[in-house]
Design an enzyme around this catalytic site. Structure first.
Site, PDB file in Angstrom:
ATOM      1  N   HIS A 145       0.860  -1.186   0.000  1.00  0.00           N
ATOM      2  CA  HIS A 145       0.000   0.000   0.000  1.00  0.00           C
ATOM      3  C   HIS A 145       0.891   1.229   0.000  1.00  0.00           C
ATOM      4  CE1 HIS A 145      -4.223   1.320   0.477  1.00  0.00           C
ATOM      5  NE2 HIS A 145      -3.672   2.438   0.920  1.00  0.00           N
ATOM      6  N   ASP A 155     -14.136   2.733   6.540  1.00  0.00           N
ATOM      7  CA  ASP A 155     -13.140   3.473   5.750  1.00  0.00           C
ATOM      8  C   ASP A 155     -13.752   3.973   4.446  1.00  0.00           C
ATOM      9  OD1 ASP A 155     -10.430   4.499   5.340  1.00  0.00           O
ATOM     10  OD2 ASP A 155     -10.378   3.083   3.674  1.00  0.00           O
ATOM     11  N   ARG A 181     -13.008  12.498   4.145  1.00  0.00           N
ATOM     12  CA  ARG A 181     -11.710  13.169   4.322  1.00  0.00           C
ATOM     13  C   ARG A 181     -11.253  13.803   3.019  1.00  0.00           C
ATOM     14  NH1 ARG A 181      -8.135   8.722   5.473  1.00  0.00           N
ATOM     15  NH2 ARG A 181      -6.470  10.223   5.687  1.00  0.00           N
ATOM     16  N   SER A 189      -6.874   4.354   8.282  1.00  0.00           N
ATOM     17  CA  SER A 189      -7.440   4.103   6.957  1.00  0.00           C
ATOM     18  C   SER A 189      -6.665   2.993   6.241  1.00  0.00           C
ATOM     19  CB  SER A 189      -7.393   5.403   6.144  1.00  0.00           C
ATOM     20  OG  SER A 189      -7.640   5.151   4.791  1.00  0.00           O
ATOM     21  N   LYS A 236      -7.775  -1.453   6.190  1.00  0.00           N
ATOM     22  CA  LYS A 236      -7.967  -2.195   4.933  1.00  0.00           C
ATOM     23  C   LYS A 236      -7.009  -3.390   4.877  1.00  0.00           C
ATOM     24  CE  LYS A 236      -7.592   1.526   2.079  1.00  0.00           C
ATOM     25  NZ  LYS A 236      -7.831   2.739   2.857  1.00  0.00           N
TER      26      LYS A 236
END
Ligand code: URA
Length: 410
Positions: A82, A161, A168, A183, A187
């Site tokens: 990520h 999220d 956001r 966040s 995930k």
């Protein structure tokens, strides 16, 4: 729970308990707490921060807002990557199918565009038919079939999220360490991974502007991952100029296709390999060979088709999404390119329509930038610095002055 008091306590710097945080996330996920209170909470966290215990509690509450993937016994190791977000960062499109060429499962849950950064889901949705909303059952079936799934948060998986991320994006509450940690890690933890690599970016086009802030974010992300039993590593990577030569949804898909066919730009390919080698068991040269010999490309086409997309559209994506106004930005002088400011390019991308100003905004897949030159290049006067893809003349003229200020030639 009395929500105004909860928000007020964070606003005034109190430390929230895990129970309170859980109740808030639960109420927000169920729709009992409205967006305006969640926005106020996010802004309070933005200004007041959270300690490690609060950050861990927020992450776990968000992860538990939906299902946590459960795999059949004996299934291959689960790995993922990520990024904390950048400009022109299309690494996931290349890396997910590449990792799945090995005997690994890649259950990648990504996000949409956030602030000035592009999002993997928006890029994937520029491929006609591509469905990012798979259920847990569909995701598991697909992993068993091809070893990779690229999905978004759904009502099933990380619904908290899904809602907070969109909020956001349009309430100036993105660059907050606890909100980013919760966040990303909610995930990734919902994926029940064995190994995770994080690309923590710093620079003008990243949420963390300095290396020191990125180091602190990386430490917080890895602490949550390790605490939850995921082998978590990270790279700190600069984001002062866009990655590759494109920024904008379909334009980035086209560049990812080139990389998957062995013709990607060096910075994109090397970063993809740097990250992939952190979680893969095969050597870097084998991964590179899979980019060069069509193995990764075939995996990507299979992924697109299994998720309802038109695989034949990939090589003509720029014909399908063709901006009406395309113009080069010429260099005013001859010299060496010393700055191609990623933050300014990201803001211009959003202004052209590649990102959102309101959560209901529709993304314009065609707009953005291509042929972006790299810092260090020698440029002659009049030569293009980049190519602007715009919906209208007016929007193109709107971004031009900022772009001119964002580029430096000496
Ligand atoms: N990526 C995410 O998924 N969330 C963030 O907050 C930032 C980057």
């Amino acid at each position: 729970m009395h929500v105004p008091t909860f928000i007020e306590r964070k606003r005034d710097g109190a430390v929230l308990s895990a129970g309170e945080i859980e109740q808030f996330i639960d109420g927000y996920t169920r729709g009992e707490i409205p967006d305006y209170q969640a926005s106020a909470f996010a802004m309070a966290v933005f200004f007041r921060g959270m300690n490690a215990a609060e950050m861990g509690a927020l992450t776990r509450a968000m992860m538990r807002s939906g299902r946590v993937l459960q795999y059949p016994a004996g299934s291959p190791p689960k790995v993922d990557k990520h990024s904390t977000g950048g400009i022109g960062d299309k690494v996931s499109l290349v890396l997910a199918p590449l990792l799945a060429c090995d005997d690994l499962w890649v259950p990648m849950i990504s996000g949409r565009g956030l602030g000035i950064t592009g999002g993997t889901l928006d890029k994937l949705e520029s491929i006609p038919g591509f469905n990012v909303s798979l259920s847990e059952e569909q995701t598991l079936a697909q992993l068993a079939r091809i070893g990779v799934a690229m999905i978004g948060q759904t009502a099933d998986i990380c619904p908290a999220d899904k809602k907070l991320y969109a909020l956001r994006d349009v309430t100036a509450t993105v660059p907050s360490q606890p909100l980013i940690v919760a966040s990303i890690m909610s995930k990734k933890l919902a994926e029940s991974l064995d190994r995770l690599v994080l690309d923590v970016k710093f620079g003008s086009g990243a949420f963390m502007k300095t290396r020191a802030d990125a180091e602190s974010l990386a430490a917080a992300l890895t602490a949550v991952g390790s605490e939850m039993g995921v082998q978590t590593s990270h790279l700190l990577t600069p984001m002062d100029e866009p990655l590759g030569h494109t920024a904008g949804n379909a334009l980035e898909v086209a560049e990812a296709v080139e990389a998957l066919q062995g013709r990607g730009p060096d910075d994109l390919v090397e970063l993809t390999l740097d990250l992939a080698t952190r979680v893969s068991c095969v050597p870097r040269e084998k991964l590179r060979a899979w980019l060069d010999d069509g193995t990764a490309w075939n995996k990507f086409v299979a992924l697109v088709e299994v998720q309802g997309g038109d695989g034949t559209a990939l090589e003509r994506i720029l014909k399908l999404h063709h901006a009406p106004v395309i113009r080069d930005l010429p260099s005013p002088t001859t010299g060496r390119l010393t700055r191609m400011d990623a933050g300014a390019i990201g803001r211009a991308c959003v202004a052209l329509g590649a990102g959102r100003a309101k959560s209901t905004d529709r993304i314009d897949f065609a707009v953005g930038f291509s042929a972006i030159r790299k810092v260090g290049d020698t440029i002659a006067e009049g030569e293009p610095l980049l190519r602007i893809h715009a919906r209208t003349d007016e929007s193109l003229r709107g971004v031009q002055p900022d772009l001119e200020r964002a580029i430096e030639i000496r």
